[in-house]
Design an enzyme around this catalytic site. Structure first.
Site, mmCIF file in Angstrom:
data_model
loop_
_atom_site.group_PDB
_atom_site.id
_atom_site.type_symbol
_atom_site.label_atom_id
_atom_site.label_comp_id
_atom_site.label_asym_id
_atom_site.label_seq_id
_atom_site.Cartn_x
_atom_site.Cartn_y
_atom_site.Cartn_z
ATOM 1 N N ASP A 36 0.926 -1.506 0.214
ATOM 2 C CA ASP A 36 -0.165 -0.161 0.113
ATOM 3 C C ASP A 36 0.899 1.337 0.062
ATOM 4 O OD1 ASP A 36 -2.905 0.477 0.391
ATOM 5 O OD2 ASP A 36 -2.716 1.830 1.436
ATOM 6 N N ASP A 60 4.527 1.584 -4.025
ATOM 7 C CA ASP A 60 3.441 2.658 -5.089
ATOM 8 C C ASP A 60 3.429 2.267 -6.623
ATOM 9 O OD1 ASP A 60 2.830 4.558 -7.233
ATOM 10 O OD2 ASP A 60 4.717 5.963 -6.862
ATOM 11 N N SER A 155 -14.974 -4.218 -12.455
ATOM 12 C CA SER A 155 -15.893 -3.295 -11.950
ATOM 13 C C SER A 155 -17.224 -3.341 -13.339
ATOM 14 C CB SER A 155 -15.393 -1.388 -12.373
ATOM 15 O OG SER A 155 -15.932 -0.704 -11.590
ATOM 16 N N TYR A 168 -11.660 5.080 -16.771
ATOM 17 C CA TYR A 168 -11.968 4.065 -15.373
ATOM 18 C C TYR A 168 -12.654 2.781 -16.088
ATOM 19 C CZ TYR A 168 -13.856 1.810 -10.954
ATOM 20 O OH TYR A 168 -13.651 0.981 -9.968
ATOM 21 N N LYS A 172 -10.780 -1.278 -16.632
ATOM 22 C CA LYS A 172 -11.440 -1.829 -15.765
ATOM 23 C C LYS A 172 -11.446 -2.895 -16.834
ATOM 24 C CE LYS A 172 -11.026 -1.435 -11.697
ATOM 25 N NZ LYS A 172 -9.957 -1.800 -10.667
ATOM 26 N N PHE A 201 -19.840 -0.411 -4.051
ATOM 27 C CA PHE A 201 -19.347 -0.089 -2.602
ATOM 28 C C PHE A 201 -18.990 0.267 -1.823
ATOM 29 C CE2 PHE A 201 -19.725 -4.856 -4.340
ATOM 30 C CZ PHE A 201 -19.571 -5.723 -3.277
ATOM 31 N N THR A 203 -17.265 2.300 -0.052
ATOM 32 C CA THR A 203 -15.739 2.478 -0.077
ATOM 33 C C THR A 203 -15.011 3.276 0.428
ATOM 34 O OG1 THR A 203 -15.099 2.316 -2.133
ATOM 35 C CG2 THR A 203 -14.840 -0.166 -1.118
#
Length: 263
Positions: A36, A60, A155, A168, A172, A201, A203
């Site tokens: 992370d 990273d 996604s 995006y 995905k 979701f 998040t």
């Protein structure tokens, strides 16, 4: 693949969906290397899990050298604990909604597009490709001779993206499309590939949505009429690891949601 006594490498493991996966795998007896970019959040999480079940590696995913250093550290940790690498879960991702042409007629900046593609797509592939040589060298287990499992995150936007999701959806959609060829590449090595495509979701990414946007999104959810819970995503990851017949598949986790062109 059994979860107990295996090591799993998870990017984006300190928050959101990745964090829920870490918690679930540790409860099942697994060991997790958390990759992370947020050391403060990750170190507190590792301390909270305890029992030496997790280890944090600051990473990273935009930088191959950073990934390489973390993977090397995770592999060394797995050797120290005697828990072979059993899987890699690429959960790091960004949204950054931007229309290709805004209201003033200005074109989307390529820097914006590149950022999303590099984190979501390139970062996913780079992590997986660096873990695979180590996973392929582990001792096959079970009657099927399985060595491990790759889990990617797509996604619902891969199939019915919304305005502002060109980058995006592209990132995905690419992950969904490469699932089968990766499966075929890895089959001779006893490694499976599963992609999960969640909808909305709860998040940090979706927490930024306005109440109006959230209400509009929920109108197109069939059942249950709510956002998904990270624990529900983690449960599907766990099942994907344990069920050897799940391979080369993209699983929609969306409550029957199909996004219209306009909300």
């Amino acid at each position: 693949m059994q979860i107990k006594d295996r090591t799993y490498i998870i990017s984006g493991g300190a928050s959101g969906l990745g964090r829920a996966v870490v918690e679930d795998l540790c409860k099942g007896g697994g060991y997790v290397a958390i990759l992370d970019i947020n050391p403060e959040l990750a170190e507190a999480f590792v301390k909270n899990i305890g029992d030496g079940k997790t280890k944090f590696f600051e990473t990273d995913v935009l930088e191959s050298d950073s990934i390489a250093k973390s993977v090397e550290g995770a592999v060394l940790w797995a050797k120290e604990t005697g828990k072979d690498i059993g899987g890699v879960i690429a959960a790091a991702g960004v949204g950054n909604p931007t229309k290709i042409l805004d209201r003033k007629g200005n074109a989307m900046a390529m820097d914006s597009f590149d950022f999303v593609m590099n984190v979501n797509l390139r970062g996913t592939i780079d992590l997986i490709r660096q873990v695979l040589p180590h996973m392929a060298k582990t001792t096959p287990i079970g009657e099927d001779g399985e060595r491990g499992c790759v889990i990617m995150v797509a996604s619902s936007a891969a199939f019915d993206g919304q305005p502002g999701q060109v980058a995006y959806s592209a990132s995905k959609g690419a992950i969904a499309s490469l699932t089968l060829p990766m499966t075929r590449d890895l089959a001779p090595h006893g490694i499976r590939v599963v992609t999960i495509a969640p909808s909305m979701f709860e998040t940090r990414m979706t927490a930024a949505l306005s109440e109006k946007a959230r209400a509009s999104l929920l109108k197109v959810v069939e059942f249950p009429v709510r956002g998904g819970k990270p624990a529900e995503f983690a449960s599907l990851v766990k099942h994907s690891i344990e069920n050897v017949m799940l391979n080369g598949v993209v699983l929609r986790l969306d409550g029957g949601t199909r996004m219209p062109s306009k909300m």
